[in-house]
Enzyme design. Structure first.
Site, PDB file in Angstrom:
ATOM      1  N   ASP A 101       0.830  -1.214   0.000  1.00 20.30           N
ATOM      2  CA  ASP A 101       0.000   0.000   0.000  1.00 20.30           C
ATOM      3  C   ASP A 101       0.861   1.259   0.000  1.00 20.30           C
ATOM      4  O   ASP A 101       0.463   2.299  -0.533  1.00 20.30           O
ATOM      5  CB  ASP A 101      -1.028   0.007   1.143  1.00 20.30           C
ATOM      6  CG  ASP A 101      -0.427  -0.128   2.520  1.00 20.30           C
ATOM      7  OD1 ASP A 101       0.659  -0.730   2.645  1.00 20.30           O
ATOM      8  OD2 ASP A 101      -1.034   0.366   3.486  1.00 20.30           O
ATOM      9  N   ASN A 155      -5.403  -3.189  14.155  1.00 22.19           N
ATOM     10  CA  ASN A 155      -5.106  -4.369  13.330  1.00 22.19           C
ATOM     11  C   ASN A 155      -3.924  -5.160  13.900  1.00 22.19           C
ATOM     12  O   ASN A 155      -3.831  -6.357  13.722  1.00 22.19           O
ATOM     13  CB  ASN A 155      -4.898  -4.011  11.843  1.00 22.19           C
ATOM     14  CG  ASN A 155      -3.783  -3.004  11.613  1.00 22.19           C
ATOM     15  OD1 ASN A 155      -3.024  -2.638  12.520  1.00 22.19           O
ATOM     16  ND2 ASN A 155      -3.669  -2.527  10.381  1.00 22.19           N
ATOM     17  N   HIS A 165      -4.462   1.128   2.716  1.00 18.58           N
ATOM     18  CA  HIS A 165      -4.388   2.206   3.708  1.00 18.58           C
ATOM     19  C   HIS A 165      -3.640   3.466   3.236  1.00 18.58           C
ATOM     20  O   HIS A 165      -4.146   4.580   3.337  1.00 18.58           O
ATOM     21  CB  HIS A 165      -3.669   1.701   4.976  1.00 18.58           C
ATOM     22  CG  HIS A 165      -4.222   0.414   5.498  1.00 18.58           C
ATOM     23  ND1 HIS A 165      -5.340   0.356   6.289  1.00 18.58           N
ATOM     24  CD2 HIS A 165      -3.811  -0.871   5.339  1.00 18.58           C
ATOM     25  CE1 HIS A 165      -5.593  -0.906   6.613  1.00 18.58           C
ATOM     26  NE2 HIS A 165      -4.678  -1.671   6.044  1.00 18.58           N
TER      27      HIS A 165
HETATM   28  C1  BDR Z   1      -0.223   0.177   7.850  1.00 16.30           C
HETATM   29  O1  BDR Z   1       0.604  -0.930   8.191  1.00 16.30           O
HETATM   30  C2  BDR Z   1       1.407  -1.295   7.110  1.00 16.30           C
HETATM   31  O2  BDR Z   1       1.476  -2.691   6.989  1.00 16.30           O
HETATM   32  C3  BDR Z   1       0.805  -0.638   5.894  1.00 16.30           C
HETATM   33  O3  BDR Z   1       1.814  -0.334   4.950  1.00 16.30           O
HETATM   34  C4  BDR Z   1       0.144   0.592   6.437  1.00 16.30           C
HETATM   35  O4  BDR Z   1       1.031   1.680   6.470  1.00 16.30           O
HETATM   36  C5  BDR Z   1      -1.678  -0.232   8.018  1.00 16.30           C
HETATM   37  O5  BDR Z   1      -1.925  -0.600   9.345  1.00 16.30           O
HETATM   38 CA    CA Z   2       3.130   1.686   5.247  1.00 22.06          CA
END
Ligand code: BDR
Ligand code: CA
Length: 314
Positions: free
Chosen positions: A15, A160, A242
């Site tokens: 991302d 998360n 994200h």
């Molecule tokens: C974030 O954690 C990373 O794994 C992704 O790149 C993003 O910046 C999302 O929680």
């Molecule tokens: Ca990141």
């Protein structure tokens, strides 16, 4: 729309790669420097990936510097389960040849801010906050000099990495504590917002139909990223993307609703370390320098992203 000069501090990461492409392709963003920080993978790997993405997208002239190899206090944690062993598993970018800036990322950040007129540089951290925290400790005057900080990290209702902590904050909560407590205007684009940022099959087909090397890279990246997400979560939708959301907010703030609220970082919780504790009580918002992103216009995000991909392939 105004032109935003940004420093993207990142740990690519699928991302992160999408955020870099969105920034490079959008005429309202000038990417003045890219800096890397340990996070999704080791510093060495994420720096290699950042160089590879910039070169692949034809952006060889942008200074890129490597930063911190570990968090301020805690042991290194990575996100190999999300981004793979390389940090960009599922893709096959050519080996990069562009050189690294000789400076440490912290110095490139400070130098870039000081080389530009006050309040013209926006910091966009999309990884752990180690580099940004060290930069402001080394040169505290940058708090007054930057225009604003728009970061991907945190979340006011969800996590998360744990039930209540998001990865970028959880891996270096002490750094996050420093960054959130500086008095610069700060927008937290956290999980509450980024969980709304999902492509669907139609959007993926639209990207694939561009049939360019960059669109092929995007499709490979997002397919890998979503396959892992589906396996881990048991869900059938597409994984939330994200990091581009922080860049998208700068490009067109009307696609993201925000709410002012003080945010502080839990450093000592038995279950809550790394939580971005957000205080929505109305009396707490007077003189508040932080705001949190709440609602996304997802179709507009992807239209903006696809527009960037088209411009990059011209
Ligand atoms: C974030 O954690 C990373 O794994 C992704 O790149 C993003 O910046 C999302 O929680
Ligand atoms: Ca990141």
């Amino acid at each position: 729309m105004p032109l935003h000069k940004i420093i993207l501090d990142c740990d690519p990461g699928h991302d992160d790669a999408m955020a870099i492409l969105l920034a490079l392709g959008n005429p309202n963003i000038e990417l003045v420097a890219v800096t890397t920080v340990v996070g999704n993978q080791t510093l060495e790997k994420v720096t290699h990936n950042a160089r590879a993405i910039l070169e692949f997208a034809g952006a060889k002239q942008i200074p890129i510097a490597a930063g911190c190899t570990r968090p301020l206090v805690r042991a290194i944690q990575n996100a190999a389960e999300v981004h793979g062993i390389s940090g960009l598993d599922g893709t096959n970018l050519p080996e990069p040849t562009i050189p690294l800036d000789k400076r440490h990322a912290v110095d490139l950040i400070i130098d870039t801010i000081k080389a530009n007129p006050p309040k013209t540089i926006t910091l966009v951290p999309i990884g752990g906050l180690t580099n940004i925290a060290l930069a402001v400790r080394k040169a505290p005057e940058i708090t007054e000099l930057v225009k604003e900080v728009v970061l991907m990290g945190g979340g006011y209702h969800t996590g998360n990495r744990s039930a209540v902590s998001e990865f970028n904050i959880a891996i270096d909560p002490e750094a996050a504590h420093i960054v959130f407590n500086e008095k610069w205007p700060l927008t937290m684009v956290g999980l509450d917002l980024t969980h709304q940022a999902r492509p669907d099959d139609r959007i993926m087909a639209e990207i694939a139909a561009l049939k360019t090397p960059i669109s092929e890279f995007v499709v490979r990246s997002l397919n890998y990223y979503t396959a892992g997400y589906r396996q881990r979560s048991g869900r059938s939708d597409h994984a939330p993307v994200h990091d581009p959301c922080a860049v998208a907010y700068l490009i067109d703030p009307s696609i993201i609703d925000t709410q002012k609220a003080p945010v502080n970082i839990e450093l000592q919780g038995a279950l809550t370390t790394g939580m971005t504790v957000t205080d929505f009580r109305s009396q707490a918002t007077t003189d508040c320098h932080t705001q949190v992103a709440t609602k996304l216009d997802n179709p507009k995000l992807w239209a903006m992203f696809i527009d960037s991909l088209k411009r990059l392939d011209k």
